[in-house]
Design a protein around this motif. Structure first.
Motif, short mmCIF file in Angstrom:
data_model
loop_
_atom_site.label_atom_id
_atom_site.label_comp_id
_atom_site.label_asym_id
_atom_site.label_seq_id
_atom_site.Cartn_x
_atom_site.Cartn_y
_atom_site.Cartn_z
N ASN A 164 34.24 -22.97 8.85
CA ASN A 164 35.54 -22.29 8.80
C ASN A 164 36.70 -23.24 9.04
O ASN A 164 37.73 -22.85 9.58
CB ASN A 164 35.58 -21.17 9.85
N SER A 165 36.53 -24.50 8.66
CA SER A 165 37.59 -25.48 8.90
C SER A 165 38.88 -25.13 8.16
O SER A 165 39.98 -25.45 8.62
CB SER A 165 37.12 -26.88 8.50
N ALA A 166 38.76 -24.47 7.02
CA ALA A 166 39.96 -24.11 6.26
C ALA A 166 40.84 -23.13 7.01
O ALA A 166 42.03 -23.01 6.71
CB ALA A 166 39.56 -23.50 4.91
N ALA A 167 40.27 -22.44 8.00
CA ALA A 167 41.05 -21.45 8.75
C ALA A 167 41.91 -22.08 9.82
O ALA A 167 42.87 -21.45 10.28
CB ALA A 167 40.11 -20.43 9.38
N TYR A 168 41.59 -23.32 10.26
CA TYR A 168 42.37 -23.93 11.33
C TYR A 168 42.96 -25.29 10.99
O TYR A 168 44.02 -25.66 11.52
CB TYR A 168 41.50 -24.06 12.60
N LEU A 169 42.33 -26.06 10.10
CA LEU A 169 42.79 -27.42 9.84
C LEU A 169 44.20 -27.46 9.25
O LEU A 169 45.05 -28.24 9.73
CB LEU A 169 41.80 -28.14 8.93
N PRO A 170 44.52 -26.65 8.23
CA PRO A 170 45.90 -26.69 7.72
C PRO A 170 46.95 -26.32 8.78
O PRO A 170 48.04 -26.90 8.81
CB PRO A 170 45.89 -25.66 6.58
N THR A 171 46.59 -25.38 9.66
CA THR A 171 47.53 -24.98 10.70
C THR A 171 47.80 -26.12 11.66
O THR A 171 48.94 -26.33 12.08
CB THR A 171 46.96 -23.77 11.48
N PHE A 218 34.14 -31.53 8.59
CA PHE A 218 33.01 -31.82 7.71
C PHE A 218 31.73 -31.15 8.19
O PHE A 218 30.74 -31.07 7.44
CB PHE A 218 32.78 -33.33 7.62
N PHE A 219 31.73 -30.67 9.43
CA PHE A 219 30.51 -30.09 10.00
C PHE A 219 30.67 -28.61 10.35
O PHE A 219 29.76 -28.02 10.91
CB PHE A 219 30.11 -30.86 11.27
N THR A 220 31.82 -28.02 10.05
CA THR A 220 32.06 -26.60 10.34
C THR A 220 32.37 -25.85 9.06
O THR A 220 32.96 -26.41 8.13
CB THR A 220 33.21 -26.43 11.34
N LEU A 272 40.11 -35.94 15.23
CA LEU A 272 38.93 -35.18 15.64
C LEU A 272 38.79 -33.88 14.84
O LEU A 272 37.68 -33.48 14.48
CB LEU A 272 39.02 -34.86 17.14
N SER A 273 39.93 -33.23 14.55
CA SER A 273 39.88 -31.98 13.79
C SER A 273 39.41 -32.22 12.36
O SER A 273 38.60 -31.46 11.82
CB SER A 273 41.26 -31.32 13.78
N ILE A 274 39.91 -33.29 11.75
CA ILE A 274 39.50 -33.62 10.38
C ILE A 274 38.03 -34.01 10.35
O ILE A 274 37.27 -33.60 9.46
CB ILE A 274 40.38 -34.74 9.81
N ALA A 275 37.59 -34.78 11.34
CA ALA A 275 36.18 -35.19 11.39
C ALA A 275 35.27 -33.98 11.59
O ALA A 275 34.22 -33.86 10.93
CB ALA A 275 35.98 -36.20 12.52
N SER A 276 35.67 -33.06 12.47
CA SER A 276 34.82 -31.89 12.73
C SER A 276 34.80 -30.93 11.55
O SER A 276 33.87 -30.14 11.40
CB SER A 276 35.31 -31.15 13.98
#
Length: 304
Positions: A176-183, A172-174, A166-170
């Motif tokens: 600031n994903s770089a701020a939370y996805l790697p974490t 693509f639509f947000t 779900l995080s990876i899918a979301s």
């Protein structure tokens, strides 16, 4: 006598309450004194000499939604995990996973800068408790894998995988994903790595959980596991210098024979103890007067 509905939202552990308070105080601090973000958040370009932000970045949230979600998630997951692991091990897990997660985020950000030459990777502030929460989800997967989550009717063993999908899918639509996805990704992996190889098990004097039911491939659907297992075994030998066949260093086997407590049967017994502790806790909350709950809870922990 407390009702089942109210007991679900009570009896959180003192350690989790203290950690939740730290998250709230951290958010209030950066909200009213924004300049503290420079010193507390992980900003890769400033991590040297501010090396302490590898630790502090995980213990505050930049948004109100983040601090509410993190505190609530911590209280509920800690309510299940801390009685099984013990307070000392629970706190150790949080500290280690948080540190390793943000260390990996730092290295990744520096690498992305050299690859892309985009300075945003150097000056983007990384902060939040969500990396540890991802690791705690892995702990839920380990202890009560077949327990169904209320409402959604999903087995607990799939929670980390669903969260990542779900995080990876979301992302693509947000923006600031770089701020939370790697974490989230590193938090999940570091949580699994610690539980798989390094968590001390007092009942067997060994470390980690070598069972097949907790292998890295169990994060993936069944049809992908024949592909994932060989790849995972390569990284297992490269990163850890160990193998399940010659595991004299970690104590899993000796001369090809499994040691007591190191096989899948022991892992199953461990999960049964976790599920039993959970059932005892829930039963206690439903039937025991408030003044006796703490005493009986400690008795249930001793039996685990």
């Amino acid at each position: 006598m407390s009702s089942p509905g109210t007991s679900m939202f009570t009896n959180f552990t003192k350690l989790c309450k203290g950690l939740a308070l730290v998250l709230v105080v951290g958010h209030v601090l950066v909200h009213f004194i924004p300049a503290t973000v420079t010193y507390l958040a992980l900003i890769p370009a400033r991590t040297i000499p501010f090396g302490w932000n590898l630790i502090t970045s995980g213990y505050f949230e930049l948004s109100v939604y983040g601090v509410v979600f993190s505190t609530v998630s911590l209280l509920f997951m800690g309510k299940f995990l801390e009685p099984v692991w013990g307070s000392k091990e629970f706190l150790k897990f949080i500290f280690v996973v948080n540190l390793l997660t943000y260390l990996c985020v730092f290295v990744t950000a520096i690498a992305l800068y050299y690859i892309t030459r985009l300075e945003i990777y150097l000056y983007m502030p990384f902060a939040g408790f969500h990396g540890v929460l991802a690791g705690l989800l892995v702990g839920i997967k380990q202890i009560i894998p077949d327990q169904e989550v209320p409402l959604v009717k999903i087995k607990a063993k799939w929670l980390p995988s669903i969260m990542l999908v779900l995080s990876i899918a979301s992302s693509f639509f947000t923006l600031n994903s770089a701020a939370y996805l790697p974490t989230l990704i590193f938090g999940t992996y570091m949580g699994w790595l610690y539980l798989r190889y390094f968590q001390r098990r007092p009942e067997t004097k060994l470390r980690g959980d070598p069972s097949d039911d907790f292998a890295f491939s169990t994060f993936f659907p069944e049809f992908l596991r024949p592909i994932i297992d060989p790849i995972a075994s390569i990284f297992h030998r490269m990163l850890c210098g160990r193998s399940n066949v010659t595991s004299e260093d970690i104590g899993y086997t000796t001369s090809g024979a499994p040691l007591p407590g190191s096989d899948s049967a022991e892992a199953s017994r461990r999960r049964e103890r976790g599920a039993r502790a959970l059932e005892e806790r829930l039963a206690t909350e439903r039937s025991v007067p408030p003044r006796n709950k703490d005493e009986l809870q400690s008795d249930a922990l001793d039996s685990v």
